[in-house]
Design a protein around this motif. Structure first.
Motif, PDB file in Angstrom:
ATOM      1  N   VAL A  92       1.043  -1.189  -0.028  1.00  0.00           N
ATOM      2  CA  VAL A  92      -0.019   0.000  -0.121  1.00  0.00           C
ATOM      3  C   VAL A  92       0.724   1.141   0.001  1.00  0.00           C
ATOM      4  O   VAL A  92       0.425   2.214  -0.638  1.00  0.00           O
ATOM      5  CB  VAL A  92      -0.802   0.029   1.172  1.00  0.00           C
ATOM      6  N   ILE A  93       2.007   1.478   0.667  1.00  0.00           N
ATOM      7  CA  ILE A  93       2.691   2.497   0.584  1.00  0.00           C
ATOM      8  C   ILE A  93       3.410   2.899  -0.486  1.00  0.00           C
ATOM      9  O   ILE A  93       3.172   4.139  -0.763  1.00  0.00           O
ATOM     10  CB  ILE A  93       4.042   2.189   1.814  1.00  0.00           C
ATOM     11  N   PRO A  94       4.075   2.041  -1.307  1.00  0.00           N
ATOM     12  CA  PRO A  94       4.269   2.513  -2.614  1.00  0.00           C
ATOM     13  C   PRO A  94       3.203   3.201  -3.339  1.00  0.00           C
ATOM     14  O   PRO A  94       3.359   4.127  -4.255  1.00  0.00           O
ATOM     15  CB  PRO A  94       4.882   1.157  -3.389  1.00  0.00           C
ATOM     16  N   ILE A  95       1.921   2.568  -3.560  1.00  0.00           N
ATOM     17  CA  ILE A  95       0.813   2.911  -4.039  1.00  0.00           C
ATOM     18  C   ILE A  95       0.458   4.511  -3.853  1.00  0.00           C
ATOM     19  O   ILE A  95       0.133   5.315  -4.548  1.00  0.00           O
ATOM     20  CB  ILE A  95      -0.318   2.075  -3.837  1.00  0.00           C
ATOM     21  N   ALA A  99       0.599   7.577  -6.129  1.00  0.00           N
ATOM     22  CA  ALA A  99      -0.443   8.386  -6.143  1.00  0.00           C
ATOM     23  C   ALA A  99      -0.459   9.900  -5.859  1.00  0.00           C
ATOM     24  O   ALA A  99      -1.086  10.751  -6.405  1.00  0.00           O
ATOM     25  CB  ALA A  99      -1.803   7.599  -5.436  1.00  0.00           C
ATOM     26  N   PHE A 100       0.302  10.104  -4.633  1.00  0.00           N
ATOM     27  CA  PHE A 100       0.525  11.302  -4.134  1.00  0.00           C
ATOM     28  C   PHE A 100       1.300  12.382  -5.300  1.00  0.00           C
ATOM     29  O   PHE A 100       0.982  13.296  -5.683  1.00  0.00           O
ATOM     30  CB  PHE A 100       1.226  11.436  -2.927  1.00  0.00           C
ATOM     31  N   LEU A 101       2.382  11.662  -5.627  1.00  0.00           N
ATOM     32  CA  LEU A 101       3.254  12.295  -6.713  1.00  0.00           C
ATOM     33  C   LEU A 101       2.566  12.557  -8.169  1.00  0.00           C
ATOM     34  O   LEU A 101       2.728  13.702  -8.643  1.00  0.00           O
ATOM     35  CB  LEU A 101       4.587  11.612  -6.980  1.00  0.00           C
ATOM     36  N   ILE A 103      -0.789  12.888  -8.531  1.00  0.00           N
ATOM     37  CA  ILE A 103      -1.752  14.092  -8.296  1.00  0.00           C
ATOM     38  C   ILE A 103      -0.887  15.502  -8.339  1.00  0.00           C
ATOM     39  O   ILE A 103      -1.526  16.289  -8.842  1.00  0.00           O
ATOM     40  CB  ILE A 103      -2.428  14.125  -6.816  1.00  0.00           C
ATOM     41  N   VAL A 104       0.154  15.769  -7.587  1.00  0.00           N
ATOM     42  CA  VAL A 104       1.028  16.855  -7.566  1.00  0.00           C
ATOM     43  C   VAL A 104       1.427  17.255  -8.841  1.00  0.00           C
ATOM     44  O   VAL A 104       1.336  18.340  -9.218  1.00  0.00           O
ATOM     45  CB  VAL A 104       1.968  16.889  -6.561  1.00  0.00           C
ATOM     46  N   THR A 105       1.863  16.372  -9.820  1.00  0.00           N
ATOM     47  CA  THR A 105       2.407  16.595 -11.056  1.00  0.00           C
ATOM     48  C   THR A 105       1.049  16.834 -12.073  1.00  0.00           C
ATOM     49  O   THR A 105       1.556  17.821 -12.813  1.00  0.00           O
ATOM     50  CB  THR A 105       3.067  15.112 -11.649  1.00  0.00           C
ATOM     51  N   VAL A 106       0.200  16.384 -11.958  1.00  0.00           N
ATOM     52  CA  VAL A 106      -1.025  16.505 -12.870  1.00  0.00           C
ATOM     53  C   VAL A 106      -1.511  18.164 -12.553  1.00  0.00           C
ATOM     54  O   VAL A 106      -1.865  18.837 -13.318  1.00  0.00           O
ATOM     55  CB  VAL A 106      -1.991  15.634 -12.694  1.00  0.00           C
ATOM     56  N   ARG A 107      -1.690  18.393 -11.180  1.00  0.00           N
ATOM     57  CA  ARG A 107      -2.166  19.589 -10.810  1.00  0.00           C
ATOM     58  C   ARG A 107      -1.121  20.720 -11.251  1.00  0.00           C
ATOM     59  O   ARG A 107      -1.601  21.845 -11.719  1.00  0.00           O
ATOM     60  CB  ARG A 107      -2.244  19.704  -9.381  1.00  0.00           C
TER      61      ARG A 107
END
Length: 307
Positions: A92-95, A99-101, A103-107
């Motif tokens: 779960v941690i790598p997912i 996912a966090f990176l 979302i930041v990149t897309v925004r």
């Protein structure tokens, strides 16, 4: 002893060389879009550094706690069942991290692809930036002037660079003002930026496009709107117009210095269509082809029926 001295010499030599290096300009942004990209890069570095720290701490703990020890020859380690909790945790941690990176990149990408924040109510200055081996041409339709290997822009005003190429694909990049974007020969791409303060910034082609690409640099100078208007008026009044013959000569030359002209090459060599226009044309052509096929089929059907 000699090995230690050699390693120390190499280390001090590297430090001496790196001490003379200039700071990375991407971490010294002078515009809102560049600031967004810089913050995203820094956040990604901090995230990766934290991950490495956790990994190295766990590695040291495992090596210390479960290090090899002297045991009898007939020793058999106890059988232990796997931990479902641990398996779920390290899955779960790598997912979550990815996912966090993501979302930041897309925004951040969405932000820099639009007009800079805070400039929504200002009319952008459109500049056509075209590349050729190995130089940059900057056309100002609003001012009716053109420059080669340097570009001046006003501060506190959004800028839209319309990019295309007269040769291979290049990449337009001013690190302190915006990210990079490709310039291609068959369509326009757009990059948005703005300069918050007066200054001189290095721009370059960041995509390998041949033997001369390393020298394909230009200066982007930001100035007050008053100084920009005065400079544009001086160029319009004092420089020679850009003729087709002179422009063809510039395209053929591999390396040239800076120059200015009181007209643009857009008058006799228009820029290609934008990507959205390409898509519309493609859809229209596809529709015409389908309509033609349908008409031909209908005619063939009528001819067969009549026969």
């Amino acid at each position: 002893m000699k090995k230690k001295l050699s390693l120390m010499f190499v280390a001090f030599g590297a430090l001496a060389i790196l001490a003379g290096c200039e700071p990375l300009t991407i971490f010294d942004p002078k515009g809102p879009n560049a600031k967004t990209l810089s913050d995203t890069i820094i956040l990604s570095i901090i995230t990766m550094a934290f991950i490495l720290l956790v990994v190295y701490v766990l590695l040291a703990f495992m090596l210390t706690k479960y290090r090899a020890s002297k045991t009898p020859a007939d020793y058999e380690p106890p059988h232990e069942e796997g931990s479902h909790l641990l398996e779920i945790t390290w899955t779960v941690i790598p997912i979550i991290i990815v996912a966090f990176l993501a979302i930041v990149t897309v925004r951040s990408t969405s932000t820099v692809e639009a007009q800079p924040a805070g400039y929504d109510n200002k009319e952008p200055l459109v500049i056509y930036a075209s590349s050729s081996n190995w130089k940059w041409h900057f056309s100002y339709p609003e001012q009716g002037i053109e420059t080669v290997n340097y570009v001046n822009i006003p501060t506190d005003r959004p800028i839209e660079f319309k990019l295309y190429s007269f040769g291979p694909i290049t990449s337009f990049w001013i690190p302190q003002l915006a990210g990079q974007k490709y310039a291609m020969s068959d369509m326009l791409t757009t990059i948005h930026l703005a300069a918050d303060e007066v200054g001189s910034f290095m721009g370059r082609n960041s995509n390998f496009s041949g033997r001369g690409f390393a020298e394909m640099e230009f200066e982007a100078q930001s100035m007050t709107q008053e100084d920009f208007d005065k400079w544009a008026s001086d160029v319009k009044a004092n420089e020679k117009p850009l003729t087709k013959e002179k422009f063809d000569e510039l395209l053929k030359a591999e390396h040239v210095g800076r120059s200015s002209y009181s007209s643009t090459h857009l008058e006799f060599s228009p820029a290609p269509m934008e990507h959205s226009e390409h898509m519309k044309m493609g859809d229209m052509d596809h529709s015409k082809m389908n309509h033609g096929d349908h008409s031909d089929s209908q005619e063939n059907s009528e001819a067969t029926h009549s026969h």
